[in-house]
Enzyme design. Structure first.
Site, PDB file in Angstrom:
ATOM      1  N   ASN A  82       0.843  -1.203   0.000  1.00 38.32           N
ATOM      2  CA  ASN A  82       0.000   0.000   0.000  1.00 38.32           C
ATOM      3  C   ASN A  82       0.870   1.242   0.000  1.00 38.32           C
ATOM      4  O   ASN A  82       1.971   1.257   0.556  1.00 38.32           O
ATOM      5  CB  ASN A  82      -0.973  -0.020   1.189  1.00 38.32           C
ATOM      6  CG  ASN A  82      -0.414   0.680   2.415  1.00 38.32           C
ATOM      7  OD1 ASN A  82      -0.448   1.916   2.517  1.00 38.32           O
ATOM      8  ND2 ASN A  82       0.161  -0.094   3.330  1.00 38.32           N
TER       9      ASN A  82
ATOM     10  N   PHE B  77      -1.390   8.245   4.266  1.00 33.67           N
ATOM     11  CA  PHE B  77      -2.183   8.877   5.327  1.00 33.67           C
ATOM     12  C   PHE B  77      -3.416   9.621   4.781  1.00 33.67           C
ATOM     13  O   PHE B  77      -3.663  10.784   5.138  1.00 33.67           O
ATOM     14  CB  PHE B  77      -1.340   9.871   6.152  1.00 33.67           C
ATOM     15  CG  PHE B  77      -0.232   9.269   6.969  1.00 33.67           C
ATOM     16  CD1 PHE B  77      -0.155   7.902   7.199  1.00 33.67           C
ATOM     17  CD2 PHE B  77       0.756  10.088   7.532  1.00 33.67           C
ATOM     18  CE1 PHE B  77       0.873   7.352   7.966  1.00 33.67           C
ATOM     19  CE2 PHE B  77       1.788   9.543   8.301  1.00 33.67           C
ATOM     20  CZ  PHE B  77       1.843   8.179   8.505  1.00 33.67           C
TER      21      PHE B  77
ATOM     22  N   SER C  61       5.849   4.995   8.583  1.00 31.25           N
ATOM     23  CA  SER C  61       5.195   4.728   7.303  1.00 31.25           C
ATOM     24  C   SER C  61       6.169   5.101   6.179  1.00 31.25           C
ATOM     25  O   SER C  61       6.775   6.173   6.217  1.00 31.25           O
ATOM     26  CB  SER C  61       3.923   5.556   7.159  1.00 31.25           C
ATOM     27  OG  SER C  61       3.507   5.518   5.809  1.00 31.25           O
TER      28      SER C  61
ATOM     29  N   ASN D 214       5.269   5.818   3.216  1.00 32.27           N
ATOM     30  CA  ASN D 214       4.531   6.509   2.152  1.00 32.27           C
ATOM     31  C   ASN D 214       4.387   8.009   2.343  1.00 32.27           C
ATOM     32  O   ASN D 214       3.676   8.661   1.595  1.00 32.27           O
ATOM     33  CB  ASN D 214       3.149   5.871   2.004  1.00 32.27           C
ATOM     34  CG  ASN D 214       3.259   4.390   1.719  1.00 32.27           C
ATOM     35  OD1 ASN D 214       4.056   3.983   0.871  1.00 32.27           O
ATOM     36  ND2 ASN D 214       2.494   3.584   2.428  1.00 32.27           N
ATOM     37  N   THR D 215       5.008   8.548   3.371  1.00 32.51           N
ATOM     38  CA  THR D 215       5.040   9.996   3.566  1.00 32.51           C
ATOM     39  C   THR D 215       6.505  10.398   3.505  1.00 32.51           C
ATOM     40  O   THR D 215       7.312   9.914   4.306  1.00 32.51           O
ATOM     41  CB  THR D 215       4.406  10.385   4.932  1.00 32.51           C
ATOM     42  OG1 THR D 215       3.028  10.031   4.894  1.00 32.51           O
ATOM     43  CG2 THR D 215       4.534  11.871   5.219  1.00 32.51           C
TER      44      THR D 215
ATOM     45  N   LYS E 220       5.907   3.680  16.950  1.00 30.10           N
ATOM     46  CA  LYS E 220       5.773   2.585  15.968  1.00 30.10           C
ATOM     47  C   LYS E 220       6.923   2.659  14.980  1.00 30.10           C
ATOM     48  O   LYS E 220       7.106   3.667  14.304  1.00 30.10           O
ATOM     49  CB  LYS E 220       4.432   2.678  15.246  1.00 30.10           C
ATOM     50  CG  LYS E 220       4.229   1.518  14.260  1.00 30.10           C
ATOM     51  CD  LYS E 220       2.795   1.392  13.820  1.00 30.10           C
ATOM     52  CE  LYS E 220       2.615   0.249  12.847  1.00 30.10           C
ATOM     53  NZ  LYS E 220       1.231   0.088  12.423  1.00 30.10           N
TER      54      LYS E 220
ATOM     55  N   ASN F  83       5.961  -1.576  11.350  1.00 35.53           N
ATOM     56  CA  ASN F  83       5.168  -1.095  10.220  1.00 35.53           C
ATOM     57  C   ASN F  83       5.496  -1.952   8.989  1.00 35.53           C
ATOM     58  O   ASN F  83       6.132  -2.992   9.109  1.00 35.53           O
ATOM     59  CB  ASN F  83       5.498   0.385   9.974  1.00 35.53           C
ATOM     60  CG  ASN F  83       4.283   1.153   9.463  1.00 35.53           C
ATOM     61  OD1 ASN F  83       3.597   0.678   8.559  1.00 35.53           O
ATOM     62  ND2 ASN F  83       4.010   2.305  10.036  1.00 35.53           N
TER      63      ASN F  83
HETATM   64  C1  LIG Z   1      -3.559  -1.031   3.565  1.00 36.23           C
HETATM   65  C2  LIG Z   1      -2.725  -0.747   4.775  1.00 36.23           C
HETATM   66  C3  LIG Z   1      -2.763   0.526   5.359  1.00 36.23           C
HETATM   67  C4  LIG Z   1      -1.999   0.801   6.490  1.00 36.23           C
HETATM   68  N1  LIG Z   1      -2.076   2.039   7.067  1.00 36.23           N
HETATM   69  C5  LIG Z   1      -1.371   2.278   8.215  1.00 36.23           C
HETATM   70  C6  LIG Z   1      -1.476   3.538   8.877  1.00 36.23           C
HETATM   71  O1  LIG Z   1      -2.214   4.424   8.465  1.00 36.23           O
HETATM   72  N2  LIG Z   1      -0.726   3.719   9.993  1.00 36.23           N
HETATM   73  C7  LIG Z   1       0.101   2.750  10.527  1.00 36.23           C
HETATM   74  O2  LIG Z   1       0.737   2.969  11.557  1.00 36.23           O
HETATM   75  N3  LIG Z   1       0.192   1.542   9.914  1.00 36.23           N
HETATM   76  C8  LIG Z   1      -0.510   1.303   8.793  1.00 36.23           C
HETATM   77  N4  LIG Z   1      -0.411   0.079   8.192  1.00 36.23           N
HETATM   78  C9  LIG Z   1       0.540  -0.917   8.753  1.00 36.23           C
HETATM   79  C10 LIG Z   1      -0.148  -1.911   9.682  1.00 36.23           C
HETATM   80  O3  LIG Z   1      -0.699  -1.267  10.814  1.00 36.23           O
HETATM   81  C11 LIG Z   1       0.841  -2.998  10.137  1.00 36.23           C
HETATM   82  O4  LIG Z   1       1.855  -2.384  10.898  1.00 36.23           O
HETATM   83  C12 LIG Z   1       1.488  -3.707   8.965  1.00 36.23           C
HETATM   84  O5  LIG Z   1       0.563  -3.920   7.927  1.00 36.23           O
HETATM   85  C13 LIG Z   1       2.064  -5.071   9.366  1.00 36.23           C
HETATM   86  O6  LIG Z   1       1.044  -5.919   9.847  1.00 36.23           O
HETATM   87  P1  LIG Z   1       0.360  -7.056   8.928  1.00 36.23           P
HETATM   88  O7  LIG Z   1       1.466  -7.853   8.275  1.00 36.23           O
HETATM   89  O8  LIG Z   1      -0.486  -7.841   9.895  1.00 36.23           O
HETATM   90  O9  LIG Z   1      -0.469  -6.353   7.919  1.00 36.23           O
HETATM   91  C14 LIG Z   1      -1.172  -0.214   7.052  1.00 36.23           C
HETATM   92  C15 LIG Z   1      -1.142  -1.485   6.456  1.00 36.23           C
HETATM   93  C16 LIG Z   1      -1.912  -1.758   5.344  1.00 36.23           C
HETATM   94  C17 LIG Z   1      -1.861  -3.143   4.744  1.00 36.23           C
END
Ligand SMILES: Cc1cc2nc3c(=O)[nH]c(=O)nc-3n(C[C@H](O)[C@H](O)[C@H](O)COP(=O)(O)O)c2cc1C
Length: 335
Positions: free
Chosen positions: A110, A114, A174, A176-177, A216, A245
């Site tokens: 992704n 934000f 993140s 992406n920022t 985080k 993350n």
């Molecule tokens: C589509 C998507 C959007 C995410 N958006 C955020 C976010 O806004 N803020 C954040 O701290 N982590 C975000 N994450 C990261 C997740 O909170 C998590 O740390 C990461 O996906 C690893 O966990 P997983 O393997 O169970 O998905 C996002 C993950 C995904 C897949």
């Protein structure tokens, strides 16, 4: 049952599927149907950071960015819910498409950036929920705030969240920022932790309510960077750390979509996230609690996090690929 739902949802692009799933969940909750879809969770409650968690399996940030679905998500059996990432001002995020499923590899890329309605709208939403459980609010900076002014964005969101959160998360990881991950380094991280730590003390005194905050972090830090982060976490006695993350690495993925820019989550993230967790465990030595997240797709993966130093865990991609039965599987495995 979830296999059938997943079959239909996976016909759509991930962002459309997400909206369809969340709207359907809301309707199902309104009609009282979630009572039939969920079972009683048999799991020992956990106490951490002065908070009591009914079970150790939480929802990771990003799924409910604007805190719109807390009531229905809580009925799926989560021990805690984290909303956000929220920024001071609303922002649309990156252009679409910005989310990609790597179905065979059980991963998601992704680059949302934000997208959110801003902290004020999210707080309005939180005020309307009936949820009485543990709620985390994850905060970040607006994309157009210069990195040397980022601390102010965190401060604004921290103050606005304080009375409505069980805990607050500073998301500095993140991918992406632009430049956000620079906040995990050197003087920038020290300044951020110092300022928020000071504010936490002021608000604690003012409201007679202590709200813990966590950092985080990314799975892409070198050991040297992690060692520095740990030193500051210990120096400022930060309440907790969330590892991790998404990753910028593409190790272990080969499908065409793996070339898309953004953060990779799900199964391909498991090992790098675990490596970070193990390092934190050694350096923090039980002095600062760790929430483990990244690549938990089965009960076994969750137990692996707990066995390697996580006190609590969170899932995101696992929920998409396995459905909410994963929460029960994790609780059974962890106990
Ligand atoms: C589509 C998507 C959007 C995410 N958006 C955020 C976010 O806004 N803020 C954040 O701290 N982590 C975000 N994450 C990261 C997740 O909170 C998590 O740390 C990461 O996906 C690893 O966990 P997983 O393997 O169970 O998905 C996002 C993950 C995904 C897949």
């Amino acid at each position: 049952m979830y296999n059938i739902i997943r079959f239909f949802l996976f016909l759509f692009n991930p962002e459309v599927a997400h909206h369809l799933a969340m709207k359907s969940l809301k309707i199902a909750n309104y009609l009282g149907l979630l009572r039939f879809a969920t079972k009683r969770i048999q799991c020992r409650p956990r106490s951490l950071m002065g908070l009591k968690f009914d079970n150790p399996v939480g929802l990771a940030a990003g799924l409910d960015k604007n805190a719109e679905y807390i009531d229905c998500l809580s009925k799926l059996g989560f021990g805690f819910i984290e909303v956000g990432t929220l920024t001071p001002r609303p922002q649309p995020g990156n252009p679409k498409p910005r989310s990609f499923r790597l179905t065979k590899e059980e991963g998601i890329i992704n680059r949302f950036g934000f997208n959110n309605d801003g902290i004020d709208k999210a707080i309005d939403n939180i005020k309307k929920t009936k949820f009485k459980g543990i709620l985390g609010i994850n905060i970040g900076k607006n994309f157009d705030t210069p990195i040397n002014e980022a601390v102010n964005d965190y401060l604004v969101c921290f103050r606005k969240s304080y009375l409505f959160a069980s805990y607050i998360v500073l998301n500095v990881s993140s991918p992406n920022t632009k430049n956000l991950r620079k906040l995990q380094e050197g003087e920038s991280l020290e300044e951020l932790l110092k300022v928020i730590n000071k504010e936490q003390k002021i608000l604690h005194k003012k409201y007679k309510k202590y709200v813990p905050f966590l950092l985080k972090i990314s799975p892409d830090n070198t050991n040297l960077q992690l060692s520095f982060i740990c030193k500051l976490l210990l120096k400022y006695k930060i309440d907790g750390v969330i590892a991790t993350n998404t990753t910028l690495s593409r190790s272990g993925v080969s499908s065409m979509k793996s070339e898309e820019a953004g953060g990779l989550s799900g199964l391909p993230l498991r090992l790098s996230s675990l490596k970070t967790l193990k390092y934190l465990k050694t350096k923090l030595n039980g002095k600062i609690p760790i929430i483990g997240v990244g690549g938990i797709m089965s009960g076994k993966d969750g137990k692996e996090k707990i066995d390697n130093g996580a006190e609590l865990i969170q899932i995101y991609s696992g929920l998409i690929f396995k459905g909410h039965k994963l929460i029960y599987e994790l609780c059974r495995e962890i106990r």
